[in-house]
Every structure is written in structure tokens, then in C-alpha cells.
Motif scaffolding. Structure first.
Motif, PDB file in Angstrom:
ATOM      1  N   VAL A  46       0.890  -1.174   0.000  1.00  0.00           N
ATOM      2  CA  VAL A  46       0.000   0.000   0.000  1.00  0.00           C
ATOM      3  C   VAL A  46       0.924   1.219   0.000  1.00  0.00           C
ATOM      4  O   VAL A  46       1.372   1.685   1.040  1.00  0.00           O
ATOM      5  N   ARG A  70       2.294   5.021  -0.957  1.00  0.00           N
ATOM      6  CA  ARG A  70       1.912   6.415  -1.178  1.00  0.00           C
ATOM      7  C   ARG A  70       2.755   6.982  -2.324  1.00  0.00           C
ATOM      8  O   ARG A  70       3.962   7.105  -2.214  1.00  0.00           O
ATOM      9  N   TRP A  96      -2.599   6.474  -3.670  1.00  0.00           N
ATOM     10  CA  TRP A  96      -2.092   5.236  -3.077  1.00  0.00           C
ATOM     11  C   TRP A  96      -2.144   4.128  -4.122  1.00  0.00           C
ATOM     12  O   TRP A  96      -3.155   3.957  -4.799  1.00  0.00           O
ATOM     13  N   VAL A 114      -2.204   0.125  -4.694  1.00  0.00           N
ATOM     14  CA  VAL A 114      -2.515  -1.129  -4.004  1.00  0.00           C
ATOM     15  C   VAL A 114      -2.233  -2.264  -4.980  1.00  0.00           C
ATOM     16  O   VAL A 114      -2.753  -2.276  -6.096  1.00  0.00           O
ATOM     17  N   VAL A 126     -10.755  -3.178  -2.393  1.00  0.00           N
ATOM     18  CA  VAL A 126     -10.969  -1.830  -2.908  1.00  0.00           C
ATOM     19  C   VAL A 126     -12.062  -1.820  -3.975  1.00  0.00           C
ATOM     20  O   VAL A 126     -12.916  -0.932  -4.014  1.00  0.00           O
ATOM     21  N   PHE A 158     -14.886   2.636  -0.391  1.00  0.00           N
ATOM     22  CA  PHE A 158     -14.165   3.097  -1.582  1.00  0.00           C
ATOM     23  C   PHE A 158     -15.178   3.458  -2.673  1.00  0.00           C
ATOM     24  O   PHE A 158     -15.777   2.577  -3.284  1.00  0.00           O
ATOM     25  N   THR A 180     -11.325   6.885  -0.895  1.00  0.00           N
ATOM     26  CA  THR A 180     -11.791   6.459   0.423  1.00  0.00           C
ATOM     27  C   THR A 180     -12.912   7.379   0.896  1.00  0.00           C
ATOM     28  O   THR A 180     -12.839   8.598   0.751  1.00  0.00           O
ATOM     29  N   LEU A 193      -5.250   4.725   5.844  1.00  0.00           N
ATOM     30  CA  LEU A 193      -5.545   5.691   4.791  1.00  0.00           C
ATOM     31  C   LEU A 193      -6.621   6.642   5.293  1.00  0.00           C
ATOM     32  O   LEU A 193      -7.669   6.198   5.767  1.00  0.00           O
ATOM     33  N   GLU A 238      -9.006   9.977   0.092  1.00  0.00           N
ATOM     34  CA  GLU A 238      -7.760   9.693  -0.615  1.00  0.00           C
ATOM     35  C   GLU A 238      -8.008   8.876  -1.886  1.00  0.00           C
ATOM     36  O   GLU A 238      -8.775   7.900  -1.869  1.00  0.00           O
ATOM     37  N   VAL A 297      -7.203   5.991  -4.415  1.00  0.00           N
ATOM     38  CA  VAL A 297      -6.552   4.680  -4.289  1.00  0.00           C
ATOM     39  C   VAL A 297      -6.615   3.994  -5.650  1.00  0.00           C
ATOM     40  O   VAL A 297      -7.704   3.801  -6.203  1.00  0.00           O
TER      41      VAL A 297
END
Length: 392
Positions: free
Chosen positions: A28, A30, A36, A38, A47, A54, A282, A293, A297, A299
Motif C-alpha cells: 500500500v 503512497r 495510493w 494497491v 478496494v 471506496f 476512500t 488511509l 484519498e 486509491v
């Protein structure tokens, strides 16, 4: 570690090495550009599946990072449940009204035509040929006029690989994306209005009929767009990526095992992962693989990485047409699982069956060229030489 937001990495075929490092060291991650990454199967699956944590309504691809998604709440891919499920139900009903088998003859005829250049000369560009494969399916499905198909192919490539100079139609990536979306929506709006006046036997006419729930024009247009784009992302890129690998060894082994056609197509989908990522945001603080997280954010769930995760797939960097079980995520997961997956699978089975019946073996000739895109995984140039079977 290379930059996963750089389309040049994918053009060079270097994404798998980067994904492997991230899965092992920083699953995970950044990213410097504010999102992010994944990369492990379990996290990617969550996710994509967990819409409560999400959301898909703030952009589903990296090319929308930092911008509002104009399709939010209007297209299936950019709408969360329960509204997503309400939108999906009539399209699912419409697609179930037409048996997939009804399209087989026209699709086989089109596939045979796409492969014909390989019988007429010593070599041909398979990647260029199979760019027509999505319309072999979507053409009869949506009742698209033959004369419109070349322009639609141009716009579809511009909408899905806007970073590739060969597909740009407006000078740069962002302009290309805007123009392609605008022209595709305008095209389908014209077609929807035409079908409203003069219904036919195609899927658009069914969308507008009582049996299809009388979709409003905007919903019908969005669904047409999504179906064509989904087919265009999946079909040609699964074929080109798989044939490239088979030409390195393994073609004859799979071609000689017709009982493995279905399992082999699932492996082709896993192997190619033609849409390499989807993005979510998120909605609340979330913990993934021990990393916290914050809410709000972006992802990026790397599907191509999840489908090579050794925690789920034994010997993941080997193409195995007999692989089973094969719980790949090429069609997504959860509520957003691809609604046209059964049609894509059918078309791929017909393609590989026809390919194997046409050529006893294939060889890549010259240097292949990959698409320059962080999303689209495949080749834009793949020159092959096929050995025709006797009687061809």
C-alpha cells in the motif's frame, strides 16, 4: 522503482517488475503524485468490492486524478450502489433478452475475416487486425452501421489510450480525451434518437422498449458507450498479449487441447489484465495491509498486479491454459463486475477456436510495439507469421 503513473513504463513492459517489488515490499504505497497504489490481490479485491469504504464516483481511472468525474452518477462504472444497482438492472434484463449464441455466426464470420490476411501473405499485423474485434461483437449487438465502424475505432482508441501519440485526435492527452468522449456520446445520442423513431432488433431498440424498461436517452447513451469501450479495452488486448506469449512457446500445446478452451480463455484474461487499474476514493479512514488511509484519498487498485500475486496464483508468471481455479480480477469484483463479461468470454472463445483452426503455429516477426497507456495493456503493433493448417 519506476513511476506507475508514467505511461512510458507500460509502453516498455516494465510494470510487472515494479508491481512485484511493491507487492513484496510496499503493498500500500503512497505515490509522489498524491495517490495510493494497491498491488496485492486481497487489497485490490477489497478496494473494488467494498463500495462503502471506496467510492467510484470521484473518478475511476488515473487520467481523472484531481478532477471531478463528469460521468459520476450517470454511468455504471462511476456510480455506487444502490443507484448503481438500479441503473444496472434494466441493462442486465435487456442483455438477457438476447441469447449470446445468436451473435455467434456474425462474430465467427468477422473473426475469419480479421485473420484472412495471415493466409494471403507471409506475415501480418495481428494487433492492427484485432482492433476490429470489439466491433465484431458490438456491431451486431448495437446495430452499428458498417460505414461508421472505422471512425468509432479511432474514437475508442482515443478514449482509452489518450497518452499514445498514434491515437491522439486533439494534439494532447487531455484534449484527446475530451474530444473522444464528446464525439462518442454525440454519435450514440443520434443513434438512440434514430432507434426511438425506427426500432430494430438490436440492443439499443430493446433498451428503449417496454421490455427493457424504457430507458431514457441519457441512460441508453451511457450504456452504449460503456459496452463499446469495455469491449474495446478487453478483446483486442487480451488477444495480442496472449498470442505474443504463446508465440514464445505453448501455442501448439493449447491449440491441441480443445477441451481447455474455456480454462485457457480465463488464463488469457488473467495474463493480459487488459485494463490494468481502477481508481477509487476512500469515504472514511480505512486500514489496508497495516497501513492507515485517511478519508478522501485516491486509491489505485492495480488489477494487473493482483492477477500475478503468488499468494493466489501458483507460478503466476507462467501462462497455463489448464489453470484452475482461476479467480482473476480482469472483469473487476463486486457490484461493478463487468456486465458484458459473458459476451467477452464468448467472443474470446470463438476467436481462439478460429485462430487454432486456421494456424498450426504462429511466430512473432519483427519488434512488437506496446500501447503507451497506464490503463490499456496490449500491443498496437504485433507482426506475426502463421503456419496455415492443411486445407486453409
Amino acid at each position: 522503482m519506476r513511476d506507475l503513473a508514467d505511461p512510458a513504463l507500460f509502453e516498455a513492459g516494465g510494470q510487472h517488475r515494479t508491481w512485484r517489488w511493491l507487492r513484496e515490499n510496499d503493498p500500500v504505497h503512497r505515490h509522489d503524485r498524491g495517490f495510493w497504489s494497491v498491488t496485492r490481490y486481497a487489497d485490490v479485491d477489497r478496494v473494488l468490492r467494498d463500495h462503502t469504504c471506496f467510492t467510484s464516483e470521484r473518478g475511476t481511472l488515473l487520467n481523472l486524478l484531481g478532477r471531478d468525474d463528469p460521468a459520476a452518477g450517470r454511468q455504471l462504472a462511476a456510480t455506487d450502489p444502490p443507484e448503481h444497482d438500479r441503473m444496472r438492472a434494466p441493462l442486465r434484463k435487456v442483455m438477457d433478452l438476447r441469447s449470446a449464441a445468436a451473435y455467434e455466426p456474425s462474430v465467427i464470420t468477422a473473426i475469419t475475416g480479421l485473420l484472412a490476411p495471415g493466409l494471403d501473405g507471409p506475415e501480418f499485423d495481428l494487433a492492427a487486425a484485432v482492433r476490429g474485434l470489439p466491433l465484431a461483437l458490438a456491431g451486431p449487438l448495437l446495430g452499428l452501421p458498417d460505414e461508421d465502424r472505422p471512425r468509432l475505432l479511432t474514437l475508442v482508441m482515443a478514449a482509452s489510450a489518450e497518452d499514445d501519440p498514434d491515437y491522439q485526435v486533439a494534439g494532447d492527452a487531455s484534449g484527446t480525451l475530451r474530444r473522444a468522449h464528446r464525439e462518442l456520446f454525440a454519435y450514440f445520442l443520434h443513434l438512440v434518437r434514430e432507434r426511438a423513431r425506427t426500432p430494430g432488433e438490436d440492443l439499443i431498440s430493446l433498451m428503449l422498449s417496454p421490455d427493457g424498461g424504457r430507458m431514457d436517452p441519457g441512460t441508453a447513451v451511457s450504456n452504449c458507450y460503456s459496452l463499446l469501450l469495455g469491449a474495446s479495452v478487453t478483446l483486442p488486448n487480451v488477444v495480442s498479449s496472449t498470442v505474443f506469449e504463446l508465440a514464445r512457446g505453448g501455442y501448439r500445446a493449447w491449440a491441441g487441447r480443445p477441451e481447455l478452451l474455456r480454462d485457457g480463455v480465463e488464463e488469457a484474461l488473467r495474463w493480459a489484465s487488459p485494463g490494468s487499474h481502477f481508481m477509487r476514493h476512500t469515504t472514511r479512514p480505512v486500514r489496508l495491509s497495516g497501513v492507515d488511509l485517511p478519508a478522501g484519498e485516491p486509491v489505485v487498485a492495480w488489477i494487473g498486479s493482483a492477477n500475478r500475486d503468488p499468494a493466489v496464483f501458483a507460478d503466476p508468471d507462467t501462462f497455463d491454459p489448464a489453470r484452475t481455479p482461476n479467480r482473476h480480477l480482469a472483469f473487476g469484483s463486486g457490484h461493478h463486475y463487468c456486465i458484458g463479461s459473458h459476451l467477452a468470454r464468448l467472443t474470446l472463445r470463438l476467436f481462439f477456436a478460429t485462430l487454432f483452426a486456421t494456424f498450426a503455429d504462429v511466430e512473432v516477426v519483427g519488434e512488437p510495439v506496446r500501447v503507451r497507456s497506464t490503463f490499456l495493456t496490449g500491443f498496437k503493433k504485433l507482426i506475426i507469421s502463421g503456419t496455415p493448417r492443411r486445407g486453409q
